[in-house]
Design an enzyme around this catalytic site. Structure first.
Site, PDB file in Angstrom:
ATOM      1  N   GLU A 179     -35.916  16.930  -7.754  1.00  0.00           N
ATOM      2  CA  GLU A 179     -35.293  15.975  -8.676  1.00  0.00           C
ATOM      3  C   GLU A 179     -33.795  16.252  -8.639  1.00  0.00           C
ATOM      4  O   GLU A 179     -33.348  17.311  -9.067  1.00  0.00           O
ATOM      5  CB  GLU A 179     -35.841  16.165 -10.088  1.00  0.00           C
ATOM      6  CG  GLU A 179     -35.395  15.055 -11.012  1.00  0.00           C
ATOM      7  CD  GLU A 179     -35.480  15.415 -12.492  1.00  0.00           C
ATOM      8  OE1 GLU A 179     -35.545  14.485 -13.297  1.00  0.00           O
ATOM      9  OE2 GLU A 179     -35.447  16.609 -12.846  1.00  0.00           O
ATOM     10  N   ASP A 181     -38.075  20.471 -10.548  1.00  0.00           N
ATOM     11  CA  ASP A 181     -37.404  19.876 -11.707  1.00  0.00           C
ATOM     12  C   ASP A 181     -35.914  20.195 -11.750  1.00  0.00           C
ATOM     13  O   ASP A 181     -35.511  21.345 -11.524  1.00  0.00           O
ATOM     14  CB  ASP A 181     -38.080  20.462 -12.965  1.00  0.00           C
ATOM     15  CG  ASP A 181     -37.583  19.852 -14.252  1.00  0.00           C
ATOM     16  OD1 ASP A 181     -37.871  18.675 -14.473  1.00  0.00           O
ATOM     17  OD2 ASP A 181     -36.906  20.552 -15.023  1.00  0.00           O
ATOM     18  N   HIS A 224     -42.120   9.831 -15.963  1.00  0.00           N
ATOM     19  CA  HIS A 224     -42.276  10.141 -17.388  1.00  0.00           C
ATOM     20  C   HIS A 224     -40.941  10.176 -18.131  1.00  0.00           C
ATOM     21  O   HIS A 224     -40.924  10.471 -19.325  1.00  0.00           O
ATOM     22  CB  HIS A 224     -42.970  11.500 -17.514  1.00  0.00           C
ATOM     23  CG  HIS A 224     -42.134  12.609 -16.944  1.00  0.00           C
ATOM     24  ND1 HIS A 224     -41.865  12.690 -15.579  1.00  0.00           N
ATOM     25  CD2 HIS A 224     -41.474  13.633 -17.508  1.00  0.00           C
ATOM     26  CE1 HIS A 224     -41.069  13.724 -15.360  1.00  0.00           C
ATOM     27  NE2 HIS A 224     -40.820  14.320 -16.516  1.00  0.00           N
ATOM     28  N   ASP A 225     -39.833   9.931 -17.435  1.00  0.00           N
ATOM     29  CA  ASP A 225     -38.512   9.985 -18.076  1.00  0.00           C
ATOM     30  C   ASP A 225     -37.896   8.609 -18.262  1.00  0.00           C
ATOM     31  O   ASP A 225     -36.761   8.506 -18.751  1.00  0.00           O
ATOM     32  CB  ASP A 225     -37.536  10.822 -17.219  1.00  0.00           C
ATOM     33  CG  ASP A 225     -37.882  12.304 -17.230  1.00  0.00           C
ATOM     34  OD1 ASP A 225     -38.457  12.782 -18.227  1.00  0.00           O
ATOM     35  OD2 ASP A 225     -37.569  12.982 -16.238  1.00  0.00           O
ATOM     36  N   ASP A 251     -45.326  21.129 -10.850  1.00  0.00           N
ATOM     37  CA  ASP A 251     -43.946  20.851 -11.247  1.00  0.00           C
ATOM     38  C   ASP A 251     -43.257  22.196 -11.469  1.00  0.00           C
ATOM     39  O   ASP A 251     -43.669  22.980 -12.319  1.00  0.00           O
ATOM     40  CB  ASP A 251     -43.975  20.039 -12.554  1.00  0.00           C
ATOM     41  CG  ASP A 251     -42.780  19.137 -12.715  1.00  0.00           C
ATOM     42  OD1 ASP A 251     -41.659  19.599 -12.464  1.00  0.00           O
ATOM     43  OD2 ASP A 251     -42.966  17.978 -13.132  1.00  0.00           O
TER      44      ASP A 251
HETATM   45  C1  GLC Z   1     -36.476  16.795 -15.817  1.00  0.00           C
HETATM   46  C2  GLC Z   1     -37.819  16.316 -16.312  1.00  0.00           C
HETATM   47  C3  GLC Z   1     -37.697  15.988 -17.764  1.00  0.00           C
HETATM   48  C4  GLC Z   1     -37.317  17.244 -18.496  1.00  0.00           C
HETATM   49  C5  GLC Z   1     -36.057  17.866 -17.910  1.00  0.00           C
HETATM   50  C6  GLC Z   1     -35.876  19.264 -18.385  1.00  0.00           C
HETATM   51  O1  GLC Z   1     -35.512  15.814 -15.866  1.00  0.00           O
HETATM   52  O2  GLC Z   1     -38.269  15.243 -15.552  1.00  0.00           O
HETATM   53  O3  GLC Z   1     -38.867  15.443 -18.298  1.00  0.00           O
HETATM   54  O4  GLC Z   1     -37.107  16.944 -19.843  1.00  0.00           O
HETATM   55  O5  GLC Z   1     -36.085  17.927 -16.513  1.00  0.00           O
HETATM   56  O6  GLC Z   1     -36.814  20.124 -17.796  1.00  0.00           O
END
Ligand code: GLC
Ligand code: CA
Length: 562
Positions: A265, A208, A334-335, A107
């Protein structure tokens, strides 16, 4: 349904054929009894993952971190978080995974670092430090922050720093200062780090929060900063014009030189914009996680899947990228909360809805991702107190609501079903008190339903959610049409059923009743009367009625071309 069979539109590659399994290392498996999952724990479960049939593992951040946001705040990009192990453990994990034909994605958190990263420590030390400009610093305005932007974690994006009497920007928590992508030295340092991991042999990355790396030039006030995380046009820091220049620079200097898998993402990126991010000739990312589908369960409280809207959104992405790119298929991460508790029914139709949702998303065109525990039908956690939450975003939100005068009970009710901690509770390996996750005290409580939802019991049950996922993975693997074939929505107006076909050398029809009442298929049955049933989620193996789908029944038929 009798249009000519189209030929394959996509070039075959390993990452299109892959099935990815997302691991949240903190909650996967604890090998040393300290209550925190770790790399040796993951190694001990590689055989389980291989048997499940997945081919790629994505590990949420494993790097050195003070853990303000569970590893998404990195203080050393080339070190391993002490809780998780050492670099030697990582090398062994990579080797053991590769031995089993499993590839590893890391990640990459490139929008921000931890405030404890040496780069930031230097940057904040003085206005003339060479790394000052590696982060985003501004003077206050009349004793107030430089502008009115709000962070995704529910506070101002600005944090005051007395050392130099200035503010730094953080789109996430105040311990996650944003890196300044306008600075080319900063970028070069990130690229070196990325290549270092690639040269070590990792097989790719999930990238990310990458649509946030560019900020609106001039950093102007925004008309309605409240809730900007869900209102793309209002955000000064999401999918801003020009972000593609940074992405292309990143990719050209790193990924483009390796045979790897990359998935970005990309909050705020629309399907029309997506080809620039993922078209093969653009040589940027392979895939994106789109955010449009994420809002769909919240439409009306407890049981609010808006099926018509879901059909629209998923079909728009399927058709929008057809022949132009490739989808990342997912329903959990996980979000977000557990899918069987949101789109499904985690009580009466728990098994049926978990498997129906699996069928629905898994056989579309794209690479499917499974989040740990999803393959067991793990559910949301029965939170009863605010103290049970760990997430920094939730603590910020609770504080904000307290300041606005909300009562504790109302705060709890407003976050219980949406909180990220629902999906972060430890993996449920067996029926013992801590689910076989740890011999110590888990960092976040194990869901008490591990007594009946766990790996051990599902492994020995051919009708379990786990066994169903295994069959689903094998079915897709054995039929390239289910990977590469063209997607077309069927029964568009049906109020309960999500149906589609996949067509290439073969033709498949996927039928999922996403409601808790029987669904009539009568008028369409003629179309697949002599079809072959390849998979179904009814106990006993066979549908009870050809023309009626039982509550949350799913079926996959194959039709032979004539
Ligand atoms: C992304 C991750 C999340 C994290 C955020 C900041 O959205 O999936 O879990 O809190 O980025 O890094
Ligand atoms: Ca541990």
């Amino acid at each position: 349904m009798n249009t000519a069979f189209p030929t394959q539109t996509s070039e075959r590659t390993w990452w299109k054929e892959a099935v990815v399994y997302q691991i949240y290392p903190r909650s996967f498996m604890d090998s040393n009894g300290d209550g925190i999952g770790d790399l040796n724990g993951i190694i001990s479960k590689l055989d389980y993952l291989q048997e499940l049939g997945v081919t790629v593992l994505w590990l949420c951040p494993i790097f050195t971190s003070p853990n303000d946001d569970n590893g998404y705040d990195i203080s050393d990009y080339q070190g391993i978080m002490a809780d998780f192990g050492t670099l030697t453990d990582f090398d062994r994990l990579l080797e053991e995974a590769h031995k089993r034909g499993l590839r590893i994605l890391l990640d990459l958190v490139l929008n921000h670092s931890s405030d404890e990263h040496p780069w930031f420590v230097e940057s904040r030390s003085s206005k003339t430090n060479p790394k000052r400009d590696w982060y985003i610093w501004r003077e206050g305005k009349n004793g107030q922050p430089p502008n009115n932007w709000e962070s995704i974690f529910n506070e101002s994006v600005w944090e005051y720093d007395a050392t130099t009497d200035a503010y730094f920007m953080h789109v996430f928590s105040r311990k996650q200062p944003d890196l300044n992508w306008e600075n080319t030295d900063m970028r070069a340092a990130l690229y070196d780090m990325v290549r270092w991991w690639l040269d070590k042999g990792v097989d790719g990355f999930r990238i990310d929060a990458i649509s946030h790396i560019r900020k609106q030039p001039g950093l102007p006030d925004m008309p309605n900063p409240n809730g900007l995380a869900t209102v793309p046009s209002a955000a000064g820091h999401m999918n801003i014009d020009g972000v593609m220049d940074y992405i292309s620079d990143l990719c050209a200097n790193t990924f483009a030189h390796y045979d790897i898998m990359t998935v970005g993402e990309a909050n705020g990126v629309s399907v029309d914009q997506a080809p620039a991010w993922v078209a093969p000739d653009a040589r940027n990312f392979n895939m994106l996680f789109q955010f449009e589908q994420l809002k769909l369960w919240q439409t009306d409280g407890a049981h609010g899947l808006d099926l018509a809207h879901l059909k629209q959104v998923l079909t728009r992405w399927q058709k929008g990228l057809e022949g132009q790119g490739w989808n990342a298929l997912f329903v959990e991460n996980h979000d977000i909360p557990r899918i069987v508790s949101t789109w499904g029914d985690d009580a009466q139709y728990w098994r049926e809805s978990a498997t129906a949702i699996a069928t629905l998303y898994f056989l579309m065109q794209g690479t499917p991702f499974i989040y740990q525990g999803q393959e067991l039908g793990m559910t949301n956690y029965p939170f009863t107190e605010l103290e049970q939450f760990d997430d920094v975003a939730i603590h910020n939100l609770a504080r904000q609501r307290r300041e606005q005068g909300w009562g504790e009970e109302d705060i709890l009710n407003s976050i219980r079903d949406n909180a990220r901690d629902n999906s972060r509770t430890p993996m449920q390996w067996d029926a013992t008190r801590h689910g076989g996750f740890t011999t110590g005290t888990p960092w976040l409580a194990v869901n008490p339903n591990t007594r009946h939802i766990n790996v051990a019991s599902q492994q020995s049950d051919p009708e379990s959610v786990l066994s169903y996922y295994q069959r689903l993975i094998r079915l897709r693997r054995d039929h390239p049409t289910l990977i590469y074939g063209q997607y077309d929505l069927l029964l568009e107006e049906h109020p309960q059923v999500f149906a589609y076909c996949r067509t290439a050398e073969e033709r498949f029809i996927v039928l999922c009743n996403l409601s808790d009442s029987p669904a009539d298929l009568e008028h369409t049955l003629a179309d697949f009367a002599d079809a072959q049933l390849m998979l179904g989620n009814q106990t006993g193996g066979r549908p009870r009625s050809l023309s009626i789908l039982a509550p949350y029944e799913a079926r996959v038929y194959r039709i032979r071309p004539d």
